[in-house]
Design an enzyme around this catalytic site. Structure first.
Site, PDB file in Angstrom:
ATOM      1  N   GLU A  60      77.862 -20.764 -57.522  1.00  0.00           N
ATOM      2  CA  GLU A  60      76.642 -20.481 -58.584  1.00  0.00           C
ATOM      3  C   GLU A  60      77.292 -19.877 -59.970  1.00  0.00           C
ATOM      4  O   GLU A  60      77.091 -20.039 -60.897  1.00  0.00           O
ATOM      5  CB  GLU A  60      75.758 -19.130 -58.015  1.00  0.00           C
ATOM      6  CG  GLU A  60      74.367 -19.049 -58.892  1.00  0.00           C
ATOM      7  CD  GLU A  60      73.543 -18.086 -57.993  1.00  0.00           C
ATOM      8  OE1 GLU A  60      74.026 -17.654 -56.679  1.00  0.00           O
ATOM      9  OE2 GLU A  60      72.507 -17.692 -58.713  1.00  0.00           O
TER      10      GLU A  60
ATOM     11  N   ARG B  54      82.527 -16.678 -40.595  1.00  0.00           N
ATOM     12  CA  ARG B  54      81.749 -16.593 -39.710  1.00  0.00           C
ATOM     13  C   ARG B  54      81.364 -17.938 -38.830  1.00  0.00           C
ATOM     14  O   ARG B  54      80.516 -17.951 -37.944  1.00  0.00           O
ATOM     15  CB  ARG B  54      80.484 -15.991 -40.317  1.00  0.00           C
ATOM     16  CG  ARG B  54      80.509 -14.757 -40.861  1.00  0.00           C
ATOM     17  CD  ARG B  54      79.318 -14.073 -41.533  1.00  0.00           C
ATOM     18  NE  ARG B  54      79.200 -14.844 -42.934  1.00  0.00           N
ATOM     19  CZ  ARG B  54      79.726 -14.386 -44.004  1.00  0.00           C
ATOM     20  NH1 ARG B  54      80.372 -13.085 -44.040  1.00  0.00           N
ATOM     21  NH2 ARG B  54      79.393 -14.976 -45.124  1.00  0.00           N
TER      22      ARG B  54
HETATM   23  P1  AMP Z   1      76.075 -22.045 -49.332  1.00  0.00           P
HETATM   24  O1  AMP Z   1      77.447 -22.836 -49.675  1.00  0.00           O
HETATM   25  O2  AMP Z   1      75.216 -21.481 -50.690  1.00  0.00           O
HETATM   26  O3  AMP Z   1      75.120 -22.749 -48.518  1.00  0.00           O
HETATM   27  O4  AMP Z   1      76.343 -20.672 -48.750  1.00  0.00           O
HETATM   28  C1  AMP Z   1      76.749 -20.636 -47.386  1.00  0.00           C
HETATM   29  C2  AMP Z   1      78.023 -19.763 -47.233  1.00  0.00           C
HETATM   30  O5  AMP Z   1      77.969 -18.606 -47.899  1.00  0.00           O
HETATM   31  C3  AMP Z   1      77.997 -19.217 -45.810  1.00  0.00           C
HETATM   32  O6  AMP Z   1      79.188 -19.336 -45.240  1.00  0.00           O
HETATM   33  C4  AMP Z   1      77.341 -18.077 -45.517  1.00  0.00           C
HETATM   34  O7  AMP Z   1      78.099 -17.157 -44.706  1.00  0.00           O
HETATM   35  C5  AMP Z   1      77.125 -17.252 -47.027  1.00  0.00           C
HETATM   36  N1  AMP Z   1      75.921 -17.023 -47.649  1.00  0.00           N
HETATM   37  C6  AMP Z   1      75.571 -17.339 -48.693  1.00  0.00           C
HETATM   38  N2  AMP Z   1      74.336 -16.651 -48.888  1.00  0.00           N
HETATM   39  C7  AMP Z   1      74.215 -15.874 -47.870  1.00  0.00           C
HETATM   40  C8  AMP Z   1      73.191 -14.762 -47.578  1.00  0.00           C
HETATM   41  N3  AMP Z   1      72.099 -14.637 -48.314  1.00  0.00           N
HETATM   42  N4  AMP Z   1      73.509 -14.254 -46.403  1.00  0.00           N
HETATM   43  C9  AMP Z   1      74.731 -14.207 -45.684  1.00  0.00           C
HETATM   44  N5  AMP Z   1      75.549 -15.318 -46.015  1.00  0.00           N
HETATM   45  C10 AMP Z   1      75.407 -15.878 -47.112  1.00  0.00           C
END
Ligand code: AMP
Length: 177
Positions: free
Chosen positions: A99, A62
């Site tokens: 996670e 995305r």
């Molecule tokens: P993080 O590495 O935990 O910051 O997760 C970010 C990545 O996971 C991004 O590329 C987002 O597209 C996806 N992502 C994580 N949580 C969500 C959520 N609640 N809604 C949409 N995309 C998410």
């Protein structure tokens, strides 16, 4: 001018995707709106137009949509950070903890050089794990400067996403939810 209310109205929330308990922020509904897509790219252009950005690095998948359009508008190049095994030439890889279990991302070994000013971009900041991995990869190239942008910052109690980048790279986001 950015209209945050309009962007929020066009952002779809999908409960319990991909697993129960997650509120998934579906940016596809922002991307499909000509008005929202233009507003986001134009706003980011205003923020970064005078920073001397030479490469926008988008995180799969995305991060490719607005990242690519923004790179074009800034007159910068576009670089893909991808899941393992997707990039065809020699790569550098960073493995990070999610996670549940591990994940990795890759970048082409010749994607960035030490003269570059890099803007790292993704759609959403949650824990910050994937962006931190991408930032660590980019840092290995010793670019002149690194900026970080997200379309959306998720503020959930206990999430320390943003804190990981404070003092390391300037970070912006268009929406906070
Ligand atoms: P993080 O590495 O935990 O910051 O997760 C970010 C990545 O996971 C991004 O590329 C987002 O597209 C996806 N992502 C994580 N949580 C969500 C959520 N609640 N809604 C949409 N995309 C998410």
């Amino acid at each position: 001018m950015i209209n945050k209310e309009l962007l929020l109205k066009n952002l779809r929330n999908v409960p319990d995707f991909p697993v129960k308990g997650i509120q998934f922020k579906d940016v596809s509904t922002l991307f499909k709106s000509p008005v929202c897509l233009k507003m986001m790219v134009d706003e980011l252009y205003e923020i970064y137009k005078d920073k001397g950005i030479t490469k926008v690095v988008g995180i799969e998948s995305r991060g490719f949509v607005v990242g690519g359009a923004l790179a074009y508008k800034l007159g910068a190049g576009f670089v893909m950070c991808r899941k393992p095994g997707k990039l065809p030439a020699e790569t550098r890889r960073c493995t990070y903890m999610k996670e549940y279990g591990e994940d990795s991302i890759e970048i082409h070994s010749d994607a960035i050089n030490s003269q570059d000013v890099v803007l790292l971009h993704d759609d959403l900041l949650a824990t910050g794990g994937s962006m931190k991995a991408a930032m660590n990869l980019v840092k290995e190239f010793r670019p002149r400067k690194i900026y970080i942008n997200f379309l959306i910052e998720l503020r959930i109690e206990g999430l320390i996403g943003r804190e990981q980048f404070e003092g390391v790279a300037e970070i912006t986001r268009l929406l906070e939810i």
